[in-house]
Design a protein around this motif. Structure first.
Motif, PDB file in Angstrom:
ATOM      1  N   GLY A  23       0.526  -1.294   0.297  1.00  0.00           N
ATOM      2  CA  GLY A  23       0.361  -0.703  -0.383  1.00  0.00           C
ATOM      3  C   GLY A  23       0.614   1.060  -0.315  1.00  0.00           C
ATOM      4  O   GLY A  23       0.456   2.846   0.247  1.00  0.00           O
ATOM      5  N   GLY A  24       2.339   0.998  -0.196  1.00  0.00           N
ATOM      6  CA  GLY A  24       2.507   2.384   0.123  1.00  0.00           C
ATOM      7  C   GLY A  24       3.607   3.176   2.166  1.00  0.00           C
ATOM      8  O   GLY A  24       2.923   2.370   2.284  1.00  0.00           O
ATOM      9  N   ASP A  25       4.353   3.449   1.276  1.00  0.00           N
ATOM     10  CA  ASP A  25       5.596   4.031   3.040  1.00  0.00           C
ATOM     11  C   ASP A  25       4.466   5.335   3.358  1.00  0.00           C
ATOM     12  O   ASP A  25       4.059   6.158   2.296  1.00  0.00           O
ATOM     13  CB  ASP A  25       6.680   4.457   2.270  1.00  0.00           C
ATOM     14  N   PRO A  26       4.242   5.403   4.237  1.00  0.00           N
ATOM     15  CA  PRO A  26       3.298   6.579   4.872  1.00  0.00           C
ATOM     16  C   PRO A  26       4.472   7.562   4.783  1.00  0.00           C
ATOM     17  O   PRO A  26       3.908   9.131   4.217  1.00  0.00           O
ATOM     18  CB  PRO A  26       4.062   6.173   6.340  1.00  0.00           C
ATOM     19  N   PHE A  41      -5.404   6.072   3.921  1.00  0.00           N
ATOM     20  CA  PHE A  41      -6.212   4.984   3.484  1.00  0.00           C
ATOM     21  C   PHE A  41      -7.887   5.011   4.104  1.00  0.00           C
ATOM     22  O   PHE A  41      -8.411   3.943   3.276  1.00  0.00           O
ATOM     23  CB  PHE A  41      -6.060   3.780   4.452  1.00  0.00           C
ATOM     24  N   LEU A  42      -8.256   6.324   5.119  1.00  0.00           N
ATOM     25  CA  LEU A  42      -9.231   6.408   5.304  1.00  0.00           C
ATOM     26  C   LEU A  42     -10.516   7.003   3.613  1.00  0.00           C
ATOM     27  O   LEU A  42     -11.432   6.164   3.053  1.00  0.00           O
ATOM     28  CB  LEU A  42      -9.740   7.408   6.125  1.00  0.00           C
ATOM     29  N   ARG A  43      -9.194   7.904   3.202  1.00  0.00           N
ATOM     30  CA  ARG A  43      -9.850   8.350   1.338  1.00  0.00           C
ATOM     31  C   ARG A  43     -10.150   6.834   0.803  1.00  0.00           C
ATOM     32  O   ARG A  43     -10.677   7.351  -0.159  1.00  0.00           O
ATOM     33  CB  ARG A  43      -9.211   9.178   1.275  1.00  0.00           C
ATOM     34  N   ARG A  69      -3.911  -2.171   6.295  1.00  0.00           N
ATOM     35  CA  ARG A  69      -3.291  -0.764   6.710  1.00  0.00           C
ATOM     36  C   ARG A  69      -4.319  -0.257   8.255  1.00  0.00           C
ATOM     37  O   ARG A  69      -3.236   0.274   9.039  1.00  0.00           O
ATOM     38  CB  ARG A  69      -3.010   0.010   5.640  1.00  0.00           C
ATOM     39  N   LEU A  70      -5.918  -0.274   7.893  1.00  0.00           N
ATOM     40  CA  LEU A  70      -6.507   0.880   8.623  1.00  0.00           C
ATOM     41  C   LEU A  70      -5.905  -0.375  10.408  1.00  0.00           C
ATOM     42  O   LEU A  70      -5.928   0.332  11.553  1.00  0.00           O
ATOM     43  CB  LEU A  70      -7.263   0.889   8.580  1.00  0.00           C
ATOM     44  N   ASP A  71      -6.465  -1.981  10.303  1.00  0.00           N
ATOM     45  CA  ASP A  71      -6.140  -2.525  11.222  1.00  0.00           C
ATOM     46  C   ASP A  71      -5.505  -2.693  12.132  1.00  0.00           C
ATOM     47  O   ASP A  71      -4.715  -2.442  13.506  1.00  0.00           O
ATOM     48  CB  ASP A  71      -6.425  -3.685  11.049  1.00  0.00           C
ATOM     49  N   GLU A  72      -3.838  -1.556  11.932  1.00  0.00           N
ATOM     50  CA  GLU A  72      -2.686  -2.314  12.189  1.00  0.00           C
ATOM     51  C   GLU A  72      -2.139  -0.822  12.760  1.00  0.00           C
ATOM     52  O   GLU A  72      -1.985  -0.528  13.387  1.00  0.00           O
ATOM     53  CB  GLU A  72      -1.879  -2.712  10.902  1.00  0.00           C
ATOM     54  N   LEU A  73      -2.925   0.341  12.146  1.00  0.00           N
ATOM     55  CA  LEU A  73      -3.472   1.530  13.024  1.00  0.00           C
ATOM     56  C   LEU A  73      -3.561   1.457  13.940  1.00  0.00           C
ATOM     57  O   LEU A  73      -3.435   2.952  15.028  1.00  0.00           O
ATOM     58  CB  LEU A  73      -3.201   2.347  11.764  1.00  0.00           C
ATOM     59  N   GLY A  74      -4.612   0.762  14.193  1.00  0.00           N
ATOM     60  CA  GLY A  74      -5.782   0.863  15.652  1.00  0.00           C
ATOM     61  C   GLY A  74      -6.218   2.271  15.209  1.00  0.00           C
ATOM     62  O   GLY A  74      -6.291   2.860  14.208  1.00  0.00           O
ATOM     63  N   PRO A  75      -7.521   2.993  15.996  1.00  0.00           N
ATOM     64  CA  PRO A  75      -8.308   3.165  16.168  1.00  0.00           C
ATOM     65  C   PRO A  75      -7.371   4.486  16.872  1.00  0.00           C
ATOM     66  O   PRO A  75      -6.594   4.738  17.120  1.00  0.00           O
ATOM     67  CB  PRO A  75      -9.042   2.903  18.186  1.00  0.00           C
ATOM     68  N   ARG A  76      -8.277   5.641  16.194  1.00  0.00           N
ATOM     69  CA  ARG A  76      -7.562   7.025  16.271  1.00  0.00           C
ATOM     70  C   ARG A  76      -7.058   7.973  17.482  1.00  0.00           C
ATOM     71  O   ARG A  76      -7.991   7.002  18.095  1.00  0.00           O
ATOM     72  CB  ARG A  76      -8.000   8.374  15.556  1.00  0.00           C
ATOM     73  N   THR A  77      -6.639   7.379  17.762  1.00  0.00           N
ATOM     74  CA  THR A  77      -6.196   9.069  19.601  1.00  0.00           C
ATOM     75  C   THR A  77      -6.588  10.358  19.177  1.00  0.00           C
ATOM     76  O   THR A  77      -6.332  10.875  18.282  1.00  0.00           O
ATOM     77  CB  THR A  77      -4.116   8.425  19.528  1.00  0.00           C
ATOM     78  N   ASP A  78      -6.955  10.977  20.022  1.00  0.00           N
ATOM     79  CA  ASP A  78      -7.132  12.063  20.221  1.00  0.00           C
ATOM     80  C   ASP A  78      -5.825  13.580  20.204  1.00  0.00           C
ATOM     81  O   ASP A  78      -6.587  14.020  19.574  1.00  0.00           O
ATOM     82  CB  ASP A  78      -7.768  12.874  22.512  1.00  0.00           C
ATOM     83  N   GLY A  79      -4.863  12.605  20.465  1.00  0.00           N
ATOM     84  CA  GLY A  79      -4.033  14.031  19.915  1.00  0.00           C
ATOM     85  C   GLY A  79      -3.389  13.542  18.461  1.00  0.00           C
ATOM     86  O   GLY A  79      -3.056  14.567  18.086  1.00  0.00           O
ATOM     87  N   GLU A  80      -3.698  12.480  17.947  1.00  0.00           N
ATOM     88  CA  GLU A  80      -3.820  12.225  16.450  1.00  0.00           C
ATOM     89  C   GLU A  80      -3.807  13.546  15.206  1.00  0.00           C
ATOM     90  O   GLU A  80      -5.092  14.456  15.419  1.00  0.00           O
ATOM     91  CB  GLU A  80      -4.042  11.352  15.896  1.00  0.00           C
ATOM     92  N   SER A  81      -2.945  14.171  14.449  1.00  0.00           N
ATOM     93  CA  SER A  81      -3.116  14.837  14.017  1.00  0.00           C
ATOM     94  C   SER A  81      -4.196  14.381  12.413  1.00  0.00           C
ATOM     95  O   SER A  81      -4.772  13.563  11.747  1.00  0.00           O
ATOM     96  CB  SER A  81      -1.789  15.352  12.905  1.00  0.00           C
ATOM     97  N   LEU A  82      -4.806  16.094  12.309  1.00  0.00           N
ATOM     98  CA  LEU A  82      -5.832  15.580  11.384  1.00  0.00           C
ATOM     99  C   LEU A  82      -4.621  16.202   9.612  1.00  0.00           C
ATOM    100  O   LEU A  82      -4.004  16.563   9.618  1.00  0.00           O
ATOM    101  CB  LEU A  82      -6.756  16.088  11.196  1.00  0.00           C
ATOM    102  N   SER A  83      -5.964  15.606   8.471  1.00  0.00           N
ATOM    103  CA  SER A  83      -5.151  16.004   7.223  1.00  0.00           C
ATOM    104  C   SER A  83      -4.593  16.958   7.320  1.00  0.00           C
ATOM    105  O   SER A  83      -6.595  18.026   7.665  1.00  0.00           O
ATOM    106  CB  SER A  83      -5.746  15.109   6.301  1.00  0.00           C
ATOM    107  N   ARG A  84      -4.627  17.592   5.612  1.00  0.00           N
ATOM    108  CA  ARG A  84      -4.775  19.302   5.892  1.00  0.00           C
ATOM    109  C   ARG A  84      -6.570  19.525   5.625  1.00  0.00           C
ATOM    110  O   ARG A  84      -6.560  20.750   5.617  1.00  0.00           O
ATOM    111  CB  ARG A  84      -3.687  19.226   4.880  1.00  0.00           C
TER     112      ARG A  84
END
Length: 88
Positions: A23-26, A41-43, A69-84
């Motif tokens: 799926g590509g490197d972050p 990955f959500l988009r 990939r989304l499973d590996e990332l787990g749930p979004r954390t409160d401090g996680e930044s949002l996309s531009r």
């Protein structure tokens, strides 16, 4: 500004190039789209709802990479930044 249909097409085109390799490197995702790995990955998951002209097997294979990939990332954390785009 990129239109939503064009952005979806770009996200899917990137996925077509990279799904066979996980799926590509972050960092490549950030450079190409300015998105976090999760937001990309959500988009992509949303864009695949329209299949974007993909054959069913390729769409299913890409969807499997997205789910993993989304499973590996787990749930979004409160401090996680949002996309531009979310901040625009």
């Amino acid at each position: 500004m990129t239109s939503q249909p064009q952005e979806a097409a770009d996200v899917v085109a990137f996925a077509q190039r990279w799904y066979r390799y996980g799926g590509g490197d972050p960092s490549d995702i950030m450079i190409e789209f300015g998105l976090s790995e999760r937001d990309y990955f959500l988009r992509l998951r949303d864009a695949l709802g329209d299949h974007q002209g993909l054959d069913p097997q390729t769409a299913a294979d890409i969807a499997a990479v997205v789910a993993r990939r989304l499973d590996e990332l787990g749930p979004r954390t409160d401090g996680e930044s949002l996309s531009r785009a979310a901040s625009a």
